[in-house]
Motif scaffolding. Sequence first.
Motif, PDB file in Angstrom:
ATOM      1  N   LEU A 182       0.830  -1.209   0.000  1.00  0.00           N
ATOM      2  CA  LEU A 182       0.000   0.000   0.000  1.00  0.00           C
ATOM      3  C   LEU A 182       0.861   1.255   0.000  1.00  0.00           C
ATOM      4  CD1 LEU A 182      -2.925   1.178   0.293  1.00  0.00           C
ATOM      5  CD2 LEU A 182      -2.537   1.147   2.760  1.00  0.00           C
ATOM      6  N   ALA A 183       1.993   1.186   0.677  1.00  0.00           N
ATOM      7  CA  ALA A 183       2.873   2.350   0.762  1.00  0.00           C
ATOM      8  C   ALA A 183       3.634   2.608  -0.536  1.00  0.00           C
ATOM      9  CB  ALA A 183       3.868   2.156   1.906  1.00  0.00           C
ATOM     10  N   ASP A 184       3.634   1.634  -1.434  1.00  0.00           N
ATOM     11  CA  ASP A 184       4.333   1.781  -2.715  1.00  0.00           C
ATOM     12  C   ASP A 184       3.364   2.371  -3.732  1.00  0.00           C
ATOM     13  OD1 ASP A 184       5.648   1.535  -5.132  1.00  0.00           O
ATOM     14  OD2 ASP A 184       6.402  -0.473  -4.731  1.00  0.00           O
ATOM     15  N   ALA A 185       3.466   3.677  -3.965  1.00  0.00           N
ATOM     16  CA  ALA A 185       2.511   4.353  -4.847  1.00  0.00           C
ATOM     17  C   ALA A 185       2.530   3.793  -6.258  1.00  0.00           C
ATOM     18  CB  ALA A 185       2.804   5.849  -4.874  1.00  0.00           C
ATOM     19  N   GLU A 186       3.698   3.281  -6.707  1.00  0.00           N
ATOM     20  CA  GLU A 186       3.810   2.758  -8.068  1.00  0.00           C
ATOM     21  C   GLU A 186       3.083   1.435  -8.242  1.00  0.00           C
ATOM     22  OE1 GLU A 186       7.864   4.306 -10.085  1.00  0.00           O
ATOM     23  OE2 GLU A 186       8.129   2.785  -8.540  1.00  0.00           O
TER      24      GLU A 186
END
Length: 487
Positions: A302-306
């Motif tokens: 979830l923290a990985d916007a990509e």
Amino acid sequence: MSATAAERFLRDAAEKSADLVHREIIRRGMESYDAAHLKGRARIKDWEAARRKCQEIKREAVNHLDRYLLQFEEKVIAHGGHVFWAADSAEACAYITALAQRHNVRTVVKSKSMVTEEINLSHALEKIGVKVWETDLGEFIVQLRNEPPYHIVTPAMHLNRRQISELFHQKLGEAVEGDDPAKLVALARRKLREAFFSAEMGISGANFLVADSGVIAISTNEGNGRLCTSVPRIHVAVTGIEKVIPRLEDLATLWPVLATSGTGQGITTYGTLIGGPRRPGEADGPEEFHVVLVDNGRSGLLADAEQREVLHCIRCGACLNICPVFRHIGGHSYGTIYPGPIGSVLTPHLRGPEFQHLSYASSLCGACTSVCPVKIDLHHHLLHNRRNFVEDRGGGTPKPGEKWRFRLWRYAMQRPRVYAVGGWLMRRSLRVLYGLGLAGTVFDPMRAWNRRRAPVPLPKKSFRDLWKSELTAEDTKDAKVTRIDGV
């Protein structure tokens, strides 16, 4: 020394791709699915609009996951249920096993759930002496074989009726005359019916968690799901945190799209909404209702916007069905609960870099992306995972000679004449090698391909020469037209 996950994958993939019986079973199953899927899509007036709507719903939910999960929890508690937040598999299993011990549970019936497979819940329960029955027919079959599900939607699709008949005779002690599906199902039903009415706890997954209503939505094609959730006195729903959706009305789009993508049906046979324990005056339902929200690496994704959109997945299995790699090597070769394209993207995030090799189990043809009902850009994320794999290795350890080969390639690409001469030399060299019968030997620069295949036919002209010929032909044609028009 035990084999690594990558080594096991290569070994199992080679075995399965060479198993012609297995390949034929999968081919027939996929052909049936393809026909059903196309027919199902035709029932929806604008399939692409439906996909975009599903994408919007899941994007809204995942981008505001904290808010919708808290809203869901509040509603479940208000209905008399319990919610437990599990950071990982160990916490989820510990909560459920403690609940089973507290209520002196001896028998558990499970509806189909990929998350319970992910956290290995059955093994945890069996360690404390609880008998666990998988009640979905496909899951029941693979449980008898002591193997994981083969496919997200159809766990036993790798077996034919004769193999299942032999399995039932061996494990259940009853012979079925022939391999009539009705008789096989009847035998399984008799065995499982005893478990349903003796179980103290029922465990299910959840296809969706509806935030504004505090209910879980379950889609099944067998009656086992409703028996698991209504007959035992305790019902535990185990689900990933990404399954939440904002509104009950969103199911009007998600349910038929899920059914169509998963099996080609207009809608699954049973669509069940469960919002808490049995209330006064109700005839059935559990005395206790628990929802276990499993993170297990999802927050990191979830923290990985990509790559956050990977959490949009609704577990329909469409990407597995269309994938040419899955069709050849099958589900078990991946060595993970989530096989196929979605598994190759998701598993390294959930289980660590040991499974980064799965990102290379793809032709990058884009077929998975084209069928995904929530429009996840799967082949793009496979490339992201490959990038992550190289970065995790500190840029990668070049193979012997790899650096100078890339330097030579860069030099040629920057000099068109050198590139053209190199191509000319390579074509003629290969023609001589193939003429001498050296294809696939150590002298063949194409040996990685030619070792197991016929040599690639060599063109008489390069693409550059063909392109020049086409341009010359077009110029000549234009000149003739100009002369005719007198302009």
